[in-house]
Design a protein around this motif. Structure first.
Motif, mmCIF file in Angstrom:
data_model
loop_
_atom_site.group_PDB
_atom_site.id
_atom_site.type_symbol
_atom_site.label_atom_id
_atom_site.label_comp_id
_atom_site.label_asym_id
_atom_site.label_seq_id
_atom_site.Cartn_x
_atom_site.Cartn_y
_atom_site.Cartn_z
ATOM 1 N N UNK A 190 10.544 4.170 -5.662
ATOM 2 C CA UNK A 190 9.198 4.319 -5.089
ATOM 3 C C UNK A 190 8.483 5.533 -5.680
ATOM 4 N N UNK A 191 9.234 6.628 -5.923
ATOM 5 C CA UNK A 191 8.605 7.814 -6.532
ATOM 6 C C UNK A 191 8.097 7.502 -7.935
ATOM 7 N N UNK A 192 8.847 6.695 -8.653
ATOM 8 C CA UNK A 192 8.395 6.263 -9.982
ATOM 9 C C UNK A 192 7.145 5.390 -9.862
ATOM 10 N N UNK A 193 7.129 4.472 -8.896
ATOM 11 C CA UNK A 193 5.975 3.578 -8.730
ATOM 12 C C UNK A 193 4.720 4.376 -8.396
ATOM 13 N N UNK A 194 4.903 5.450 -7.599
ATOM 14 C CA UNK A 194 3.749 6.281 -7.240
ATOM 15 C C UNK A 194 3.133 6.938 -8.476
ATOM 16 N N UNK A 195 3.966 7.163 -9.489
ATOM 17 C CA UNK A 195 3.437 7.722 -10.747
ATOM 18 C C UNK A 195 2.890 6.599 -11.622
ATOM 19 N N UNK A 196 3.734 5.618 -11.871
ATOM 20 C CA UNK A 196 3.437 4.607 -12.896
ATOM 21 C C UNK A 196 2.307 3.661 -12.489
ATOM 22 N N UNK A 197 2.302 3.235 -11.225
ATOM 23 C CA UNK A 197 1.325 2.224 -10.790
ATOM 24 C C UNK A 197 0.051 2.840 -10.232
ATOM 25 N N UNK A 198 0.098 4.136 -9.920
ATOM 26 C CA UNK A 198 -1.052 4.758 -9.237
ATOM 27 C C UNK A 198 -1.798 5.730 -10.143
ATOM 28 N N UNK A 199 -1.504 5.715 -11.446
ATOM 29 C CA UNK A 199 -2.240 6.606 -12.351
ATOM 30 C C UNK A 199 -3.725 6.312 -12.269
ATOM 31 N N UNK A 200 -4.527 7.348 -12.118
ATOM 32 C CA UNK A 200 -5.970 7.122 -12.007
ATOM 33 C C UNK A 200 -6.408 6.829 -10.585
ATOM 34 N N UNK A 201 -5.468 6.849 -9.633
ATOM 35 C CA UNK A 201 -5.821 6.602 -8.230
ATOM 36 C C UNK A 201 -6.293 5.183 -8.004
ATOM 37 N N UNK A 202 -7.117 4.995 -6.979
ATOM 38 C CA UNK A 202 -7.663 3.668 -6.698
ATOM 39 C C UNK A 202 -8.723 3.325 -7.741
ATOM 40 N N UNK A 203 -8.698 2.081 -8.188
ATOM 41 C CA UNK A 203 -9.700 1.627 -9.157
ATOM 42 C C UNK A 203 -10.127 0.227 -8.760
ATOM 43 N N UNK B 213 0.840 -1.200 0.000
ATOM 44 C CA UNK B 213 0.000 0.000 0.000
ATOM 45 C C UNK B 213 0.876 1.250 0.000
ATOM 46 N N UNK B 214 1.950 1.222 0.791
ATOM 47 C CA UNK B 214 2.848 2.383 0.850
ATOM 48 C C UNK B 214 3.674 2.518 -0.426
ATOM 49 N N UNK B 215 4.134 1.419 -0.973
ATOM 50 C CA UNK B 215 5.037 1.484 -2.130
ATOM 51 C C UNK B 215 4.292 1.796 -3.421
ATOM 52 N N UNK B 216 3.057 1.325 -3.535
ATOM 53 C CA UNK B 216 2.354 1.450 -4.812
ATOM 54 C C UNK B 216 1.262 2.518 -4.784
ATOM 55 N N UNK B 217 0.972 3.061 -3.581
ATOM 56 C CA UNK B 217 0.120 4.253 -3.430
ATOM 57 C C UNK B 217 -1.249 4.135 -4.100
ATOM 58 N N UNK B 218 -1.770 2.925 -4.195
ATOM 59 C CA UNK B 218 -3.071 2.734 -4.854
ATOM 60 C C UNK B 218 -3.469 1.278 -4.675
ATOM 61 N N UNK B 219 -4.736 0.989 -5.005
ATOM 62 C CA UNK B 219 -5.180 -0.398 -5.137
ATOM 63 C C UNK B 219 -6.029 -0.484 -6.394
ATOM 64 N N UNK B 220 -6.016 -1.653 -7.013
ATOM 65 C CA UNK B 220 -6.812 -1.825 -8.233
ATOM 66 C C UNK B 220 -7.659 -3.099 -8.121
ATOM 67 N N UNK B 221 -8.279 -3.248 -6.969
ATOM 68 C CA UNK B 221 -9.159 -4.392 -6.706
ATOM 69 C C UNK B 221 -10.179 -3.966 -5.666
ATOM 70 N N UNK B 222 -11.291 -4.712 -5.615
ATOM 71 C CA UNK B 222 -12.326 -4.419 -4.619
ATOM 72 C C UNK B 222 -12.034 -5.129 -3.309
#
Ligand SMILES: [Zn+2]
Length: 650
Positions: free
Chosen positions: A443-456, A257-266
């Motif tokens: 981690x800063x890159x992951x916050x951009x690349x993996x968290x685009x669009x926020x939580x989905x 949760x801290x490293x990827x700054x988002x979730x993409x599941x319910x």
């Protein structure tokens, strides 16, 4: 971000030609009931009701399975196929070219086509547990984007077996009575669970595990959305996970949760099968992962070491691989070839992050992280196939490399994009740290690349190499295009050790295996042979059978070959100890090591001129340099205080 809805390249006319009978009727979902009640007899059954209109229809089973990156759909095992409509059996014909397709003509007046099929399942099933990856039973209209096909699944399991899945249960039947459910629970007395309607794309991404000995454990309960680990095992005691493991997995949820700054599941379900009677597995899904290991792998810290990154790797894929997916690896249906050129991101960065998060979560120690990194870095640095083949070529060739055998594997190369990617992303992480005086990191890159669009919710958002480069430049300006090109596209006779060295360590070879290599060898048992890869240049088992010979190494110079069996070493019958003693005794001397070999049905002699003693990989600290490798493996969150348990040998 472009989403898949903008990327259908099937002309509409072709869609209408291919499946008119379905398209006109497709508001209603397909209904599929998977019957696993005969799983212990290696048979699954399915009843499938497909809404149709009269006319020709082409139905298909999945061929290219996401995450496998290969055409592994089990069409050979799909049997007992019968189509009926209004009580009458309908003839079918397999497509002459695409053997996964069935052609059926729907008679006038028919609105539902029924299909029965069986699947012969000899892997991932035992007397006590079963795994359903849906390609075994799925049947749906061909040539339509699978995200556009609604389907409502139900699952029948043997009486008394529990079920774990990311599918949303809506009800289950006990002796014909419907009972509402809030979550996965034990089902006693009867056996059918109905799940909310989804799409064929999502159903294929939502496996089911079931077993007599089933437990579900919540993880990191303060985190939203909810996370669970669902466990089935052949032995009742194995399905109850240790409190320390639960604590480490809860740390893993917090760290991701801290490293990827988002979730993409319910919700997210780690699905874990523990069995010595069937095959292992590690397959990622968006809202779950299918993890299969030996029954004692998570029984203590030492056994855990060999698979310490399995759950963190597959979990990471929910972000890197499932949510963010290379354009050419994503296809709108499961019939088109998935192209692997960016697997050094999909798998390679996941390999890196899986190991890093395992260390941050306590699934392994920082020292164990370094030991295992040494093993993979050394393996890559002693793989002569890199003299003719780029890392990208191993990714492009992914679908033909998985089944490749061990003979001369070092000259062919294998799915090296995993470990090559691990070194590449470590290189990038330490480079960002160096360029920013350790103020920024990957981690800063992951916050951009993996968290685009926020939580989905579960979603696929594809990318290409240009987006990676742009996002890296957003973290710190650098010639990232050249950085990636030099490491991925070109021939590099040596492995990328820059990240290890910039991280404050150095790859060396010592005369004893590092503690983690010793622990892994000990838990593998007596069948494991000695590690003579970095000395003589052979992979050998405890019976003396050589599986691979390192191209250009001492054994290659002595003309040894894969498949030969060493019968005797320096006049003594072969044993692991006899071989190690011979290597040690030859150190600094001129007398070669004398071998008697069985070569097919002949006996031959060989002398190996090797005098450098035993060699095993390890990382050693370079004092006076920044220890970025230690920073990288330090938790981002405050770890849960876990019960005392003896750590593995350091
Ligand atoms: Zn993977």
């Amino acid at each position: 971000m472009p989403s898949m809805t903008n990327r259908s390249f099937l002309p509409l006319a072709l869609l209408l030609l291919s499946a008119p009978a379905f398209l006109q009727a497709q508001q209603a979902p397909i209904r599929i009931t998977a019957d696993l009640s005969e799983a212990p007899r290696k048979l699954y059954h399915a009843e499938v009701d497909i809404p149709v209109k009269a006319g020709a229809i082409t139905l298909t089973t999945p061929k290219w399975i996401p995450g496998n990156h290969r055409p592994t759909g089990p069409v050979t095992e799909i049997t007992g196929v019968v189509f009926t409509a209004n009580g009458h059996t309908l003839p079918w014909r397999r497509d002459d070219v695409d053997l996964y397709e069935y052609h059926v003509t729907v008679p006038a007046g028919v609105t539902t086509l029924h299909a029965h099929l069986d699947c012969i399942v000899t892997s991932r099933v035992t007397q006590k547990l079963a795994v359903l990856e849906w390609e075994k039973l799925l049947l749906y209209p061909a040539n339509i984007p699978v995200k556009d096909i609604p389907i409502q699944p139900s699952v029948t399991v043997p009486a008394g077996w529990g079920i774990g899945t990311a599918l949303t249960p809506i009800s289950h039947e006990v002796g014909g009575i419907l009972n509402g459910l809030g979550n996965n629970i034990h089902i006693t007395g009867s056996n059918i669970t109905h799940y909310a309607a989804t799409t064929v794309e999502q159903l294929e991404d939502s496996p089911v595990i079931t077993g007599q000995y089933f437990h579900e454990f919540p993880l990191a309960p303060e985190v939203t959305p909810k996370h669970y680990i669902d466990v089935v095992a052949d032995e009742p005691e194995d399905s109850v996970l240790r409190p320390q493991l639960i604590a480490e997995l809860s740390n893993l949820v917090r760290e991701a949760t801290a490293a990827y700054a988002s979730h993409h599941y319910n919700t997210y379900h780690f699905l874990l099968t523990l069995s010595d009677a069937t095959d292992g597995e590690g397959l990622e899904h968006g809202q779950s992962s299918d993890n299969g290991v030996g029954e004692k792998i998570f029984s203590d810290q030492t056994h855990q070491l060999v698979d310490s990154d399995l759950l963190s790797h597959e979990f990471t894929h929910s972000w890197n691989g499932k949510y963010r997916r290379p354009y050419n690896l994503y296809q709108t249906d499961f019939e088109k070839m998935q192209q692997g050129s960016l697997l050094w991101v999909y798998e390679g960065m996941t390999q890196y992050l899986g190991n890093v998060l395992a260390a941050r979560s306590g699934l392994k120690s920082q020292a164990q992280y370094r030991d295992i990194l040494a093993l993979s870095a050394a393996a890559l640095d002693n793989r002569p196939g890199r003299e003719w083949r780029s890392t990208e070529d191993t990714a492009i060739s992914a679908s033909i490399l998985r089944e490749a055998g061990p003979a001369w594997a070092n000259w062919r190369r294998g799915q090296d994009y995993y470990q090559e990617g691990e070194l590449l992303w470590l290189d990038a992480d330490t480079l960002i740290r160096k360029l920013t005086d350790n103020k920024k990191s990957l981690t800063d890159f992951l916050h951009i690349f993996l968290a685009k669009g926020g939580n989905t919710g579960p979603l696929i958002v594809p990318y290409n190499r240009d987006e990676l480069i742009a996002d890296l430049n957003q973290v710190v300006k650098y010639d990232w295009a050249t950085f990636l090109h030099d490491r991925v596209d070109t021939i590099n006779p040596r492995a990328d050790l820059a990240g290890i060295e910039r991280g404050g360590y150095k790859l060396v070879y010592t005369d004893k295996p590092n503690p983690s290599e010793r622990a892994i060898a000990a838990s593998a048992g007596p069948r494991r042979g000695p590690n003579a890869w970095y000395s003589l240049g052979i992979r050998i088992n405890s019976q003396g059978v050589i599986s691979d010979v390192r191209w250009g190494g001492p054994a290659d110079n002595a003309k040894l070959a894969p498949g030969q069996k060493i019968i005797a070493v320096n006049g003594r019958i072969y044993s692991s100890d006899a071989l190690r003693t011979a290597i040690k005794d030859a150190k600094g001397k001129t007398e070669p090591i004398h071998l008697i070999l069985q070569s097919d049905t002949f006996v031959t002699l060989a002398d190996i001129n090797y005098h450098d003693g035993e060699r095993y990989p390890a990382l050693v600290r370079v004092e006076g340099t920044p220890a970025y490798l230690d920073d990288i493996t330090t938790p981002l969150t405050k770890p849960e205080v876990v019960p005392e348990e003896k750590k593995a040998d350091q």
